[in-house]
Write an enzyme that holds these catalytic residues in place. Structure first.
Site, mmCIF file in Angstrom:
data_model
loop_
_atom_site.group_PDB
_atom_site.id
_atom_site.type_symbol
_atom_site.label_atom_id
_atom_site.label_comp_id
_atom_site.label_asym_id
_atom_site.label_seq_id
_atom_site.Cartn_x
_atom_site.Cartn_y
_atom_site.Cartn_z
ATOM 1 N N LYS A 1 0.840 -1.198 0.000
ATOM 2 C CA LYS A 1 0.000 0.000 0.000
ATOM 3 C C LYS A 1 0.879 1.252 0.000
ATOM 4 O O LYS A 1 0.693 2.160 -0.780
ATOM 5 C CB LYS A 1 -0.925 -0.028 1.213
ATOM 6 C CG LYS A 1 -1.847 1.166 1.295
ATOM 7 C CD LYS A 1 -2.838 1.027 2.427
ATOM 8 C CE LYS A 1 -3.595 2.345 2.591
ATOM 9 N NZ LYS A 1 -4.564 2.317 3.668
ATOM 10 N N GLU B 1 10.409 -4.967 4.538
ATOM 11 C CA GLU B 1 10.455 -6.371 4.117
ATOM 12 C C GLU B 1 10.175 -6.495 2.617
ATOM 13 O O GLU B 1 10.888 -7.185 1.876
ATOM 14 C CB GLU B 1 9.402 -7.195 4.873
ATOM 15 C CG GLU B 1 9.661 -7.362 6.354
ATOM 16 C CD GLU B 1 9.004 -6.285 7.201
ATOM 17 O OE1 GLU B 1 8.813 -5.151 6.702
ATOM 18 O OE2 GLU B 1 8.699 -6.572 8.364
ATOM 19 N N GLY C 1 -5.000 -1.739 4.793
ATOM 20 C CA GLY C 1 -4.164 -2.850 4.335
ATOM 21 C C GLY C 1 -4.804 -4.205 4.610
ATOM 22 O O GLY C 1 -4.851 -5.078 3.740
ATOM 23 N N ARG C 2 -5.319 -4.399 5.822
ATOM 24 C CA ARG C 2 -5.870 -5.721 6.181
ATOM 25 C C ARG C 2 -7.274 -5.939 5.629
ATOM 26 O O ARG C 2 -7.874 -6.972 5.865
ATOM 27 C CB ARG C 2 -5.829 -5.908 7.701
ATOM 28 C CG ARG C 2 -6.472 -4.790 8.504
ATOM 29 C CD ARG C 2 -6.127 -4.898 9.983
ATOM 30 N NE ARG C 2 -6.570 -3.746 10.749
ATOM 31 C CZ ARG C 2 -5.900 -2.611 10.892
ATOM 32 N NH1 ARG C 2 -4.749 -2.451 10.265
ATOM 33 N NH2 ARG C 2 -6.374 -1.622 11.610
ATOM 34 N N GLU D 1 -4.985 -6.522 14.664
ATOM 35 C CA GLU D 1 -4.454 -5.217 14.275
ATOM 36 C C GLU D 1 -5.578 -4.176 14.313
ATOM 37 O O GLU D 1 -5.323 -2.986 14.472
ATOM 38 C CB GLU D 1 -3.825 -5.286 12.869
ATOM 39 C CG GLU D 1 -2.792 -4.206 12.616
ATOM 40 C CD GLU D 1 -1.945 -4.443 11.372
ATOM 41 O OE1 GLU D 1 -0.776 -4.863 11.504
ATOM 42 O OE2 GLU D 1 -2.436 -4.208 10.262
ATOM 43 N N HIS E 1 -5.272 -32.816 17.954
ATOM 44 C CA HIS E 1 -4.170 -33.619 18.485
ATOM 45 C C HIS E 1 -3.072 -32.724 19.043
ATOM 46 O O HIS E 1 -1.929 -33.170 19.207
ATOM 47 C CB HIS E 1 -3.632 -34.532 17.384
ATOM 48 C CG HIS E 1 -4.694 -35.474 16.890
ATOM 49 N ND1 HIS E 1 -4.941 -36.687 17.470
ATOM 50 C CD2 HIS E 1 -5.629 -35.330 15.920
ATOM 51 C CE1 HIS E 1 -5.959 -37.280 16.850
ATOM 52 N NE2 HIS E 1 -6.396 -36.465 15.907
ATOM 53 N N LYS F 1 9.290 -0.914 14.489
ATOM 54 C CA LYS F 1 9.926 -0.587 13.202
ATOM 55 C C LYS F 1 10.962 0.508 13.405
ATOM 56 O O LYS F 1 12.059 0.463 12.846
ATOM 57 C CB LYS F 1 8.884 -0.075 12.203
ATOM 58 C CG LYS F 1 7.934 -1.122 11.672
ATOM 59 C CD LYS F 1 7.060 -0.497 10.584
ATOM 60 C CE LYS F 1 5.843 -1.332 10.263
ATOM 61 N NZ LYS F 1 4.901 -0.676 9.379
HETATM 62 O O1 F6P Z 1 2.495 -4.046 9.892
HETATM 63 C C1 F6P Z 1 1.851 -2.851 9.658
HETATM 64 C C2 F6P Z 1 1.317 -2.719 8.271
HETATM 65 O O2 F6P Z 1 1.168 -1.375 8.014
HETATM 66 C C3 F6P Z 1 0.030 -3.482 8.046
HETATM 67 O O3 F6P Z 1 -1.069 -2.810 8.516
HETATM 68 C C4 F6P Z 1 0.054 -3.633 6.564
HETATM 69 O O4 F6P Z 1 -0.882 -4.569 6.121
HETATM 70 C C5 F6P Z 1 1.492 -4.056 6.374
HETATM 71 O O5 F6P Z 1 2.217 -3.259 7.290
HETATM 72 C C6 F6P Z 1 2.036 -3.879 4.987
HETATM 73 O O6 F6P Z 1 1.981 -2.556 4.565
HETATM 74 P P1 F6P Z 1 2.175 -2.141 3.033
HETATM 75 O O7 F6P Z 1 1.057 -2.760 2.260
HETATM 76 O O8 F6P Z 1 2.130 -0.658 3.013
HETATM 77 O O9 F6P Z 1 3.492 -2.678 2.582
#
Ligand code: F6P
Length: 549
Positions: A206, A212, A267-268, A353, A384, A512
């Protein structure tokens, strides 16, 4: 703003809880042969049986009263009409617009967002068709066999969960992979068997600033270029999905290969947007539209049904009943379907979240419990592993059991076996086993004396443990869409009851920020003085034992 604990219905619910806390569900079933039909409903292809809960009609009456007192109908209206209910980020919350296949316009700041939504869907249709039918060629002119989605959090869990849930709809010869972790192992192991000339990367973020995702995207580009030896190859092997055009271009992805979405999509809650592109590639756009249609069906039900017949509202209020009156702190999600195995992980982010917060919209500290710890695995594996604790441990853990009536893989009588377990567990949790029953069974087995009395105590199950049972006719795009939307709205309702802003996530920022301080220290082989002695000690140990990579 009225807080939950200031509501008249809250005091009534506390009093009611004192009256009902020791009532056995088995007695409620015995007293009312209609309990299943009274406490079950069907919507959008989902049957919800909520009769195995510690509730009576008055319990529900009080819970609906609480929802009215906290203006739930007004909040539903505010969300669907595009008000900026995400107050800390000053944004509307309109994932429902992404699946609005009605003619109803949806406005954000006076502008109908529906033409933009339809435009991106059409673009997804064209691009996914090109990839699926082989018109999209890699740099060397070969067709694409593997699509790797690089994203994390909402840019990974939703597409991953849905794509895996809908594997029976995948096109032969086209595989979709998901890489999220910044641990280089995730990308390396995924790419190990892939052919760069036939691999397409989707970089999904987003913000397009997530560490990452960008790290994995740069490594993926390096892997590609090492094989294809030409910068120009990037254009044929990378697609970006983001709200941030500038950053996408800065990464080197052509704007023509970017699918956009909007800041009013959390995002979620974004799998319905262009973030769902890997789903569309895997299952085709017709099926993706079915997914949206299933969710839209649940949206319309949620928006229009009275609270007492409203599936997401009922599930949310049952959660409130256990969390705020019985003191439950967790919620198990137990899908009896291997395809749905990622659903608990997905709902972990969606719920935790959203509602893992302790400050109301007005900034006041809450004096009540909020979002539960959400966890679970696909049945019957969990049986199990941890079901022992759910049956006989001291915690009250409400469980959602989810299963399809029909399997995509009928192997002998295995589906009957699966479903017999799906049905038996909620029954066992509710009924338990009394000391008398345990004693009678042990006596029949010839056990007596002190050993009998000892074993009776171990073999007694308290029972009276609540659960919901959800049955889908089959895991299809439409039923899955409805199921996900059901949980999204459940989370929304609980956020309203707790007075939270369910749509920001400031809690993930601090870690972060600190990681960004530590990273240059690790690279420069030095420990910053400002850390506590634990963090310093760990950094020192890491640096001393680190071998050059
Ligand atoms: O971990 C926080 C967060 O902002 C989530 O809410 C989001 O889904 C994720 O990081 C990834 O964010 P982006 O889509 O901006 O890479």
């Amino acid at each position: 703003m009225t807080k939950l604990t200031a509501c008249r219905s809250h005091a009534q619910l506390q009093q009611h809880w004192r009256e009902i806390a020791d009532v056995q569900m088995t007695d409620l079933f015995a007293a009312d042969p209609q309990r299943f039909s009274r406490f079950s409903l069907q919507e959008c292809g989902i049957l919800l049986d909520y009769s195995k809960n510690r509730i009576t009609e008055p319990t529900l009456g009080l819970l609906f009263g609480l929802a009215e007192e906290l203006d739930l109908p007004g909040w539903i209206e505010r969300m669907f009409s595009g008000e900026h209910i995400n107050i800390t980020e000053d944004r509307a919350v309109l994932h429902v617009a992404l699946r609005n296949d009605s003619e109803r316009p949806i406005q954000v700041d006076g502008e109908d967002v529906m033409p933009g939504v339809r435009g991106v869907l059409e673009r997804m249709e064209q691009l996914s068709a090109q990839i699926r039918n082989g018109d999209w060629k890699g740099y060397t002119g070969q067709t694409i066999t593997d699509v790797v989605n690089i994203g994390i959090g909402g840019s990974n869990l939703g597409p991953l969960m849905v794509a895996e849930a809908l594997r029976p709809y995948w096109q032969d010869g086209l595989r979709v992979h998901f890489v999220s972790n910044v641990d280089g192992t995730h990308l390396s192991e995924t790419l190990r068997e892939l052919d760069p000339a036939r691999t397409l990367f989707i970089v999904a973020s987003k913000t397009f600033t997530t560490q990452e995702t960008l790290s994995n995207a740069f490594s993926a580009r390096a892997w590609l270029l090492q094989a294809l030896q030409d910068e120009a190859a990037v254009a044929s092997h990378f697609i970006a999905i983001s709200t941030n055009r500038e950053k996408v271009e800065a990464f080197g992805i052509d704007a023509a290969h970017m699918l956009e979405f909007w800041d009013w999509v959390g995002g979620r809650y974004s799998l319905w947007s262009a973030i769902g592109f890997p789903i569309a590639v895997a299952i085709g756009m017709d099926n993706f539209r079915q997914l949206l249609a299933g969710a839209h069906c649940m949206d319309e039900h949620f928006r229009t049904a009275p609270l007492a017949q409203n599936m997401p509202v009922i599930m949310a209020l049952l959660g409130i009943w256990y969390i705020n009156y019985f003191g439950a702190s967790s919620q198990a999600i137990l899908p009896y379907d291997q395809y749905l195995r990622h659903l608990p992980d997905y709902l972990q982010q969606a719920d935790m979240e959203s509602n893992g917060k302790a400050v109301t919209r007005d900034g006041e500290a809450v004096d009540y419990r909020t979002g539960p710890i959400v966890w679970g695995t696909a049945g019957t594996d969990g049986q199990h592993a941890y079901y022992q604790l759910i049956h006989q441990g001291p915690h009250l853990i409400p469980c959602d059991f989810i299963a399809p009536v029909n399997s995509h893989n009928e192997l002998g009588d295995q589906h009957y076996k699966l479903i017999s377990n799906y049905l038996a567990q909620p029954e066992a949790l509710m009924k338990g086993r009394s000391a008398e029953q345990a004693r009678a069974e042990l006596t029949r087995a010839g056990i007596g004396g002190e050993r009998l009395e000892l074993l009776v105590r171990h073999k007694t199950f308290p029972g009276n443990r609540p659960s919901n049972s959800l049955l889908l006719e089959q895991v299809t795009p439409a039923s899955l869409g409805a199921l996900i939307a059901l949980y999204e709205h459940k989370i929304f309702v609980q956020g309203v009851i707790w007075g939270l802003n369910s749509y920001d996530q400031w809690g993930v920022e601090l870690g972060k920020e600190l990681a960004n301080i530590i990273l240059p220290e690790l690279k420069a082989d030095r420990t910053g003085a400002e850390h506590d002695s634990s963090t310093r000690g760990l950094i020192d140990h890491f640096l001393q034992h680190r071998r050059p990579g």
